[in-house]
Write an enzyme that holds these catalytic residues in place. Structure first.
Site, PDB file in Angstrom:
ATOM      1  N   SER A  17       4.684  -2.635 -15.803  1.00  0.00           N
ATOM      2  CA  SER A  17       3.461  -2.105 -15.187  1.00  0.00           C
ATOM      3  C   SER A  17       2.353  -1.925 -16.227  1.00  0.00           C
ATOM      4  O   SER A  17       2.623  -1.673 -17.399  1.00  0.00           O
ATOM      5  CB  SER A  17       3.790  -0.750 -14.558  1.00  0.00           C
ATOM      6  OG  SER A  17       2.614  -0.026 -14.284  1.00  0.00           O
ATOM      7  N   HIS A  50       3.292  -1.515  -1.452  1.00  0.00           N
ATOM      8  CA  HIS A  50       3.492  -0.587  -2.572  1.00  0.00           C
ATOM      9  C   HIS A  50       4.589   0.429  -2.220  1.00  0.00           C
ATOM     10  O   HIS A  50       4.524   1.595  -2.600  1.00  0.00           O
ATOM     11  CB  HIS A  50       2.171   0.142  -2.861  1.00  0.00           C
ATOM     12  CG  HIS A  50       1.892   0.379  -4.319  1.00  0.00           C
ATOM     13  ND1 HIS A  50       1.000  -0.368  -5.040  1.00  0.00           N
ATOM     14  CD2 HIS A  50       2.363   1.310  -5.185  1.00  0.00           C
ATOM     15  CE1 HIS A  50       0.935   0.100  -6.284  1.00  0.00           C
ATOM     16  NE2 HIS A  50       1.761   1.112  -6.396  1.00  0.00           N
TER      17      HIS A  50
END
Ligand code: FMN
Length: 394
Positions: free
Chosen positions: A127, A283
């Protein structure tokens, strides 16, 4: 190579009596272990979703509504789960999803899943808001396959710097997450006033970035508060549009994959901007509440894209059966999030490795027992379509 399923079964069943597999097997067990270990703040940050968590529930309901319709008497002794993704062979259609701030889950943070993925050969996605830097993860992973996820930031110079660092450090794909131009309304975190970034967590790539640092009036080691505030100001960007995607396209040779696409029209638009892949994702239900389940929109997105670029999906995958359903509805591969996060909390690198190996084993067995020996022939026929069949009664 011996197929994943029987290999893993033998490994587990042949443990001597009295020393059974010490780690959990299924998702719910892992979640319970994580719940027992983590404090409320980090646990809810991982487990929670946006608003009333309706999207999160819809993701699961969409899997539960579908049923695999197995076929028999097909030779499934030799099986092949490998796929090619963006020019690279991957042993199975499973990827570790990008998840930020893993320092709140385990002291090893992203290092543990990166190593576990490397030992299994499946891609690990780092990430933007990781707790370990791009370069540190590259060093952990050696030549193993890694992807970098980028949030559409407000500052192009910082974004470019992150992208070129990832490319230089051997990341093979850029996952651009387009569903997070700001944070969703997350009730669990709001109630506890818990946002890890406020405490400087998840900023490793920024604090190590020369461009970001050059924008601060004093170094973050001297004035950490100002660094946090600057980060919060630039790490996402509500003004981000297709023009910014075009700009990014000129900045890297890595394939660019848009993560967070849910509408077929957005998928079509992505193709006109030279995008190399799509991740159908909401998500994990953390952004829009009351939203569509990814499995429900997957067929329409796949139809819009055709076979021009791979369509991946995530949000709600918990088992091998879920992977089969996603593949049957057109996904080339799936990403998993919370299953590996709970394992990370409960047992660090060994936990994540166990989750990956069990998922590969279960997927292999599920496919074999459904009459499939490779991923090529899997389609919607593998799922029970009650309406179509009830019309076909002879
Ligand atoms: C705690 C947490 C943090 C996440 N952080 C990121 C992130 O930094 N970037 C990103 O693109 N997606 C992020 N995601 C979303 C995941 O990549 C993925 O889409 C989602 O977890 C998939 O759903 P699942 O958890 O139901 O498997 C995060 C998800 C969770 C649970």
């Amino acid at each position: 190579m011996e197929p994943f399923g029987p290999r893993r079964q033998v490994e587990i069943y042949s443990r001597s009596p009295g020393s059974p597999e010490p780690l959990p097997i299924g998702f719910q067990e892992w979640e319970a272990r994580a719940r027992a270990i983590l404090a409320d703040g980090p646990f809810d940050y991982v487990a929670g979703g946006a608003g009333r968590e309706d999207t999160m529930r819809a993701n699961r309901e969409a899997f539960e509504r579908r049923r695999i319709h197995p076929r028999m008497l097909r030779d499934v002794a030799e099986r092949d789960l490998t796929i090619e993704l963006f020019g690279v062979h991957v042993p199975a259609p499973i990827i570790l999803a990008p998840v930020g701030v893993q320092s709140i889950i385990h002291p090893q943070a992203e290092r543990a899943p990166a190593r576990a993925a490397a030992s299994s050969g499946i891609p690990f996605t780092l990430s933007t808001v990781s707790s370990v830097t791009i370069e540190q993860i590259a060093a952990e992973m050696g030549t193993a396959l890694r992807w970098f996820q980028l949030y559409p930031g407000r500052d192009r110079a910082v974004m470019n710097s992150l992208v070129s660092r990832a490319e230089a450090a051997g990341y093979r794909c850029l996952i651009l997450t387009v569903d997070t131009t700001m944070l969703g309304w997350r009730e669990r975190d709001l109630r506890k006033s818990y946002l890890p970034f406020m405490h400087g967590e998840g900023m490793a790539n920024y604090l190590s970035d020369p461009v970001f640092r050059s924008q601060l009036s004093s170094p973050p080691e001297v004035d950490p508060r100002s660094a946090v505030l600057h980060f919060l100001d630039i790490y996402v960007n509500p003004s981000f549009t297709w023009d910014d995607v075009d700009f990014l396209r000129t900045q890297t040779r890595m394939p660019i994959v848009l993560k967070g696409i849910l509408h077929p029209d957005d998928a079509r638009e992505a193709l006109t901007h030279g995008i190399d892949g799509i991740v159908v994702s909401n998500h994990g239900g953390r952004q829009v509440d009351g939203g569509v389940a990814t499995l429900d929109v997957l067929p329409a997105v796949c139809a819009a894209v055709g076979d021009r670029v791979p369509v991946l999906m995530d949000s709600g995958i918990r088992s091998g059966a879920d992977v089969v359903k996603a593949l049957a509805l057109g996904a080339r591969a799936v990403l998993i999030g919370r299953p590996y996060l709970y394992a990370l909390a409960a047992a660090g690198e060994d936990g994540v490795r166990a989750v990956i190996r069990n998922l590969l084993a279960e997927l292999d067995l599920q496919l074999a027992l459904s009459g499939c020996s490779s991923l090529a022939g899997i389609g919607p026929d593998l799922l029970w379509q009650s309406q179509a069949h009830s019309l076909d009664v002879r």
